[in-house]
Each structure stands twice: as structure tokens, then as C-alpha cells.
Scaffold this motif. Structure first.
Motif, PDB file in Angstrom:
ATOM      1  N   THR A 222      -1.208  16.540  77.143  1.00 57.11           N
ATOM      2  CA  THR A 222      -1.166  15.754  75.915  1.00 57.11           C
ATOM      3  C   THR A 222      -0.870  16.718  74.781  1.00 57.11           C
ATOM      4  O   THR A 222      -1.386  17.835  74.753  1.00 57.11           O
ATOM      5  CB  THR A 222      -2.495  15.009  75.678  1.00 57.11           C
ATOM      6  N   PHE A 223      -0.008  16.278  73.835  1.00 53.60           N
ATOM      7  CA  PHE A 223       0.416  17.195  72.785  1.00 53.60           C
ATOM      8  C   PHE A 223       0.741  16.409  71.512  1.00 53.60           C
ATOM      9  O   PHE A 223       1.705  15.652  71.477  1.00 53.60           O
ATOM     10  CB  PHE A 223       1.660  17.968  73.246  1.00 53.60           C
ATOM     11  N   ASN A 224      -0.099  16.576  70.502  1.00 57.99           N
ATOM     12  CA  ASN A 224       0.236  16.074  69.172  1.00 57.99           C
ATOM     13  C   ASN A 224       1.180  17.098  68.562  1.00 57.99           C
ATOM     14  O   ASN A 224       0.760  18.199  68.198  1.00 57.99           O
ATOM     15  CB  ASN A 224      -1.028  15.920  68.321  1.00 57.99           C
ATOM     16  N   ILE A 225       2.452  16.745  68.442  1.00 57.19           N
ATOM     17  CA  ILE A 225       3.472  17.718  68.040  1.00 57.19           C
ATOM     18  C   ILE A 225       3.634  17.825  66.522  1.00 57.19           C
ATOM     19  O   ILE A 225       4.481  18.575  66.054  1.00 57.19           O
ATOM     20  CB  ILE A 225       4.835  17.398  68.684  1.00 57.19           C
ATOM     21  N   ARG A 226       2.829  17.106  65.757  1.00 55.31           N
ATOM     22  CA  ARG A 226       2.871  17.101  64.296  1.00 55.31           C
ATOM     23  C   ARG A 226       4.202  16.496  63.821  1.00 55.31           C
ATOM     24  O   ARG A 226       5.277  16.968  64.134  1.00 55.31           O
ATOM     25  CB  ARG A 226       2.717  18.508  63.737  1.00 55.31           C
ATOM     26  N   LEU A 227       4.084  15.418  63.050  1.00 56.53           N
ATOM     27  CA  LEU A 227       5.284  14.747  62.572  1.00 56.53           C
ATOM     28  C   LEU A 227       6.131  15.672  61.700  1.00 56.53           C
ATOM     29  O   LEU A 227       5.664  16.681  61.170  1.00 56.53           O
ATOM     30  CB  LEU A 227       4.923  13.479  61.804  1.00 56.53           C
ATOM     31  N   ASP A 228       7.377  15.323  61.539  1.00 55.83           N
ATOM     32  CA  ASP A 228       8.358  16.094  60.769  1.00 55.83           C
ATOM     33  C   ASP A 228       8.114  15.853  59.279  1.00 55.83           C
ATOM     34  O   ASP A 228       8.452  14.792  58.752  1.00 55.83           O
ATOM     35  CB  ASP A 228       9.769  15.651  61.171  1.00 55.83           C
TER      36      ASP A 228
ATOM     37  N   LEU B 251       3.978  14.127  80.218  1.00 57.38           N
ATOM     38  CA  LEU B 251       3.491  14.614  78.928  1.00 57.38           C
ATOM     39  C   LEU B 251       3.391  13.473  77.932  1.00 57.38           C
ATOM     40  O   LEU B 251       4.380  12.796  77.652  1.00 57.38           O
ATOM     41  CB  LEU B 251       4.454  15.680  78.391  1.00 57.38           C
ATOM     42  N   GLY B 252       2.192  13.258  77.396  1.00 61.20           N
ATOM     43  CA  GLY B 252       2.005  12.289  76.332  1.00 61.20           C
ATOM     44  C   GLY B 252       2.103  12.995  74.988  1.00 61.20           C
ATOM     45  O   GLY B 252       1.400  13.988  74.760  1.00 61.20           O
ATOM     46  N   VAL B 253       2.986  12.525  74.109  1.00 57.67           N
ATOM     47  CA  VAL B 253       3.133  13.131  72.782  1.00 57.67           C
ATOM     48  C   VAL B 253       2.637  12.153  71.720  1.00 57.67           C
ATOM     49  O   VAL B 253       2.730  10.941  71.886  1.00 57.67           O
ATOM     50  CB  VAL B 253       4.586  13.547  72.482  1.00 57.67           C
ATOM     51  N   GLN B 254       2.116  12.707  70.642  1.00 59.09           N
ATOM     52  CA  GLN B 254       1.696  11.895  69.503  1.00 59.09           C
ATOM     53  C   GLN B 254       2.382  12.419  68.239  1.00 59.09           C
ATOM     54  O   GLN B 254       2.807  13.567  68.184  1.00 59.09           O
ATOM     55  CB  GLN B 254       0.173  11.942  69.319  1.00 59.09           C
ATOM     56  N   GLU B 255       2.471  11.538  67.246  1.00 55.43           N
ATOM     57  CA  GLU B 255       3.093  11.830  65.942  1.00 55.43           C
ATOM     58  C   GLU B 255       4.590  12.133  66.044  1.00 55.43           C
ATOM     59  O   GLU B 255       5.152  12.761  65.139  1.00 55.43           O
ATOM     60  CB  GLU B 255       2.377  12.983  65.223  1.00 55.43           C
TER      61      GLU B 255
ATOM     62  N   ASN C  98      12.259   1.562  67.005  1.00 48.88           N
ATOM     63  CA  ASN C  98      12.569   2.954  66.679  1.00 48.88           C
ATOM     64  C   ASN C  98      12.108   3.347  65.275  1.00 48.88           C
ATOM     65  O   ASN C  98      12.652   4.247  64.670  1.00 48.88           O
ATOM     66  CB  ASN C  98      14.072   3.208  66.823  1.00 48.88           C
ATOM     67  N   LYS C  99      11.089   2.664  64.761  1.00 53.18           N
ATOM     68  CA  LYS C  99      10.595   2.970  63.424  1.00 53.18           C
ATOM     69  C   LYS C  99       9.146   3.448  63.496  1.00 53.18           C
ATOM     70  O   LYS C  99       8.306   2.810  64.109  1.00 53.18           O
ATOM     71  CB  LYS C  99      10.679   1.733  62.526  1.00 53.18           C
ATOM     72  N   GLY C 100       8.880   4.567  62.837  1.00 51.64           N
ATOM     73  CA  GLY C 100       7.521   5.095  62.817  1.00 51.64           C
ATOM     74  C   GLY C 100       7.238   6.034  63.975  1.00 51.64           C
ATOM     75  O   GLY C 100       8.106   6.340  64.796  1.00 51.64           O
ATOM     76  N   GLU C 101       6.007   6.481  64.023  1.00 52.09           N
ATOM     77  CA  GLU C 101       5.603   7.443  65.044  1.00 52.09           C
ATOM     78  C   GLU C 101       5.546   6.816  66.439  1.00 52.09           C
ATOM     79  O   GLU C 101       5.176   5.663  66.597  1.00 52.09           O
ATOM     80  CB  GLU C 101       4.230   8.034  64.696  1.00 52.09           C
ATOM     81  N   PHE C 102       5.895   7.627  67.419  1.00 55.74           N
ATOM     82  CA  PHE C 102       5.785   7.254  68.826  1.00 55.74           C
ATOM     83  C   PHE C 102       4.541   7.906  69.425  1.00 55.74           C
ATOM     84  O   PHE C 102       4.176   9.029  69.061  1.00 55.74           O
ATOM     85  CB  PHE C 102       6.985   7.760  69.624  1.00 55.74           C
ATOM     86  N   SER C 103       3.901   7.218  70.340  1.00 55.65           N
ATOM     87  CA  SER C 103       2.931   7.829  71.249  1.00 55.65           C
ATOM     88  C   SER C 103       3.537   7.697  72.644  1.00 55.65           C
ATOM     89  O   SER C 103       3.039   6.972  73.509  1.00 55.65           O
ATOM     90  CB  SER C 103       1.569   7.129  71.163  1.00 55.65           C
ATOM     91  N   GLY C 104       4.650   8.384  72.818  1.00 56.85           N
ATOM     92  CA  GLY C 104       5.475   8.206  74.003  1.00 56.85           C
ATOM     93  C   GLY C 104       5.144   9.150  75.137  1.00 56.85           C
ATOM     94  O   GLY C 104       4.313  10.054  75.010  1.00 56.85           O
ATOM     95  N   ILE C 105       5.821   8.932  76.249  1.00 57.71           N
ATOM     96  CA  ILE C 105       5.562   9.685  77.480  1.00 57.71           C
ATOM     97  C   ILE C 105       6.865  10.267  78.015  1.00 57.71           C
ATOM     98  O   ILE C 105       7.836   9.541  78.262  1.00 57.71           O
ATOM     99  CB  ILE C 105       4.923   8.781  78.545  1.00 57.71           C
ATOM    100  N   PHE C 106       6.899  11.584  78.181  1.00 57.08           N
ATOM    101  CA  PHE C 106       7.991  12.268  78.864  1.00 57.08           C
ATOM    102  C   PHE C 106       7.581  12.507  80.312  1.00 57.08           C
ATOM    103  O   PHE C 106       6.407  12.792  80.591  1.00 57.08           O
ATOM    104  CB  PHE C 106       8.296  13.614  78.198  1.00 57.08           C
ATOM    105  N   TYR C 107       8.544  12.420  81.227  1.00 60.80           N
ATOM    106  CA  TYR C 107       8.226  12.610  82.641  1.00 60.80           C
ATOM    107  C   TYR C 107       9.415  13.230  83.362  1.00 60.80           C
ATOM    108  O   TYR C 107      10.573  13.013  83.004  1.00 60.80           O
ATOM    109  CB  TYR C 107       7.860  11.273  83.307  1.00 60.80           C
ATOM    110  N   LYS C 108       9.125  14.031  84.383  1.00 70.45           N
ATOM    111  CA  LYS C 108      10.168  14.671  85.169  1.00 70.45           C
ATOM    112  C   LYS C 108      10.861  13.634  86.051  1.00 70.45           C
ATOM    113  O   LYS C 108      10.246  13.053  86.948  1.00 70.45           O
ATOM    114  CB  LYS C 108       9.588  15.777  86.042  1.00 70.45           C
TER     115      LYS C 108
END
Length: 283
Positions: free
Chosen positions: A26-32, A60-64, A92-102
Motif C-alpha cells: 500500500t502506498f499513499n503517493i501524495r497528490l500532485d 499495489l494499492g495507491v492513494q491520493e 477520471n476526476k479527483g483522487e484514485f484509490s486504485g490498484i496496480f497488478y502484475k
């Protein structure tokens, strides 16, 4: 000859076990944000990507993550698929709490997002005393080599509203139960709450049959790295307690658990540390 045969079988079982391991993060990547100046996204995105590639996280779950950040990560991580929507419009508006996967290792079977509100299917909705719209994105995966199925839920709880945080914790437990059923699940996120805070106490309450378990508690090798997960772009972690977690539901083995605090000349990839666990789905 018999000893060699036993040794060979043992090695095959070990390799098979390793093939079924999943590295989860899990990774809050800090918004731009332009005001971040030297810590602006344009100066950090390669650092975020390098952590993903070095640790080879399978899911990987990402936030912001704002739309442009999602686009950057998609372009820089071609081996990964992505699922998720912006919290403001369900697109496609606002922050995502999305999931990346292999993509090579996992097959995405289904995915949806619900809102942490009294109207969870209404995009952009918020309730109670929430300061900001909050969401949970979930994905149903099949591990290609083993055929095993699991769910991944990823979220970012409100940082202010006490009632919203309480209700979000209860809703998360209910949704994990109703969506995943008896299938194993991983739950990641920035919960904006320390272990002693009410949302986390609700989530891990063992008197509740819907409770989740912190992967750190289950880790066979204990915990590696700082305990706190927020650094605020400072010279070191600001807190002694985590607010980012990997929770588990179901028959998981947790082999390792760590907080990743890598720096580059004193610069962090984000104002949060990534939290990871190496896990294996049991029989």
C-alpha cells in the motif's frame, strides 16, 4: 537415490511455494501539488516507480493518485495493469484509490468502486461529517499459476470526520464480507488512524466475526523498518505509529512485513512510506 528423490521433491515443493507467493503493498503517493516545490510529483515519480520495480510488488494499492499521476504510473509500469476510478465522478476526476497488478501473474476477474457514504453507489457522494469524498476500490483476481482466487480492497479514510471514520470502518467490514464472502481478501490503505484510534480498533476487533487482521501481527519474521508510516517529507518519520496498513481476511500466511523508508539524498518518494507484505494463500 532415495535421498536424492526426496531432496528433489522438497526443492520442487519449495519452488512451487515461492511461485504462489504474492508481494503486496500500500502506498499513499501524495497528490500532485505545485506548492510541494522540491517534493513536487515531477521530482518524485521516478522514485515511486523505482520502489515498485525494485520490490516487484505483485499487487499495489495507491492513494491520493490524481489522473495525471495514474497516467504517469501506467506509462512507466507497462508490466502492470490498473483498475480504479476518480472519486469525484466515478470516472477520471479527483483522487484514485486504485490498484496496480502484475499482468503476467494475475488475471483481473472483476472490479468496482463504492463510496464511503450512505449512498455507496453514487459517485462523488459523502455522508456523516466527512471532510472529503472517500472511496474503496476492489478487485477480484485469479493467481494464474495456482488458479487461486482472492480479492483486494484499497481505500483512503477521511482525516477529520470522527463519525465518518467510525462508519467507514463498519462499512468496510460489511462490504468485504458481502463482496468477498468466504474468499480470501487483502485490504490496503491509508486509514488516517493509529492502532489505538477507533477506526482501527473497529477493524481488528476479534469479537466481531467480520474483523480483519493486521498483516504485521501475522508476519512469521516480525516487522522490518520504521513502525510509523508518515514522514511529511521530513528528515525522518514523524510518527511512532502507522496510519497505513495491510490487513488480511481468510487463510493467508504472512512471510514478511516491512515499512519501506528509502531516501535519495534525503528526499522521499512520498510523504508516506510504502508498507508491504509477502504473503501466501493457504489451502
Amino acid at each position: 537415490m532415495k535421498k536424492l528423490w526426496v531432496l528433489g521433491v522438497g526443492m520442487m515443493m519449495t519452488v512451487a511455494g515461492m511461485a504462489q507467493q504474492l508481494s503486496v503493498a500500500t502506498f499513499n503517493i501524495r497528490l500532485d501539488v505545485a506548492s510541494d516545490s522540491p517534493n513536487h510529483w515531477k521530482n518524485r515519480k521516478e522514485k515511486v516507480v523505482s520502489q515498485v520495480l525494485f520490490h516487484q510488488w505483485d499487487v499495489l494499492g495507491v492513494q491520493e493518485a490524481l489522473p495525471n499521476q495514474v497516467a504517469d504510473l501506467k506509462a512507466m509500469l507497462p508490466a502492470y495493469g490498473f483498475t480504479g476510478v476518480g472519486r469525484e465522478d466515478g470516472d477520471n476526476k479527483g483522487e484514485f484509490s486504485g490498484i496496480f497488478y502484475k499482468k503476467e501473474k494475475l488475471e483481473l476477474l472483476a472490479s468496482e468502486t463504492f463510496w464511503l457514504s450512505l449512498t455507496p453507489t453514487v459517485p462523488g457522494s459523502k455522508s456523516w461529517d466527512a471532510a472529503i469524498t472517500r472511496i474503496v476500490t476492489w478487485a477480484k483476481f485469479k493467481h494464474k499459476k495456482s488458479g487461486k482466487i482472492f480479492y483486494h480492497f484499497n481505500t483512503h479514510f477521511d482525516h477529520i470526520g470522527q463519525e465518518a471514520r467510525r462508519q467507514s470502518a463498519h462499512m468496510l467490514l460489511q462490504k468485504v464480507s458481502s463482496i468477498a464472502g468466504n474468499t480470501a481478501a487483502i485490504i490496503t490503505g491509508d486509514f488516517n488512524a493509529k492502532p489505538q484510534d477507533e477506526p482501527i480498533r473497529i477493524i481488528v476487533d476479534e469479537t466481531n466475526p467480520l474483523h480483519l487482521t493486521d498483516a504485521k501481527v501475522l508476519s512469521k519474521t516480525g516487522h522490518y523498518g520504521p513502525v510509523g508510516t508518515f514522514n511529511g517529507f521530513g528528515p525522518k518519520g514523524k510518527d511512532e505509529a502507522p496510519i497505513d496498513y495491510v490487513f488480511m481476511k481468510g487463510k493467508w500466511q504472512v512471510l514478511q512485513h516491512a515499512t519501506i523508508s528509502q531516501t535519495w539524498g534525503g528526499r522521499f518518494a512520498s510523504d508516506h512510506f510504502a508498507v508491504m507484505a509477502v504473503v501466501m494463500l493457504g489451502k
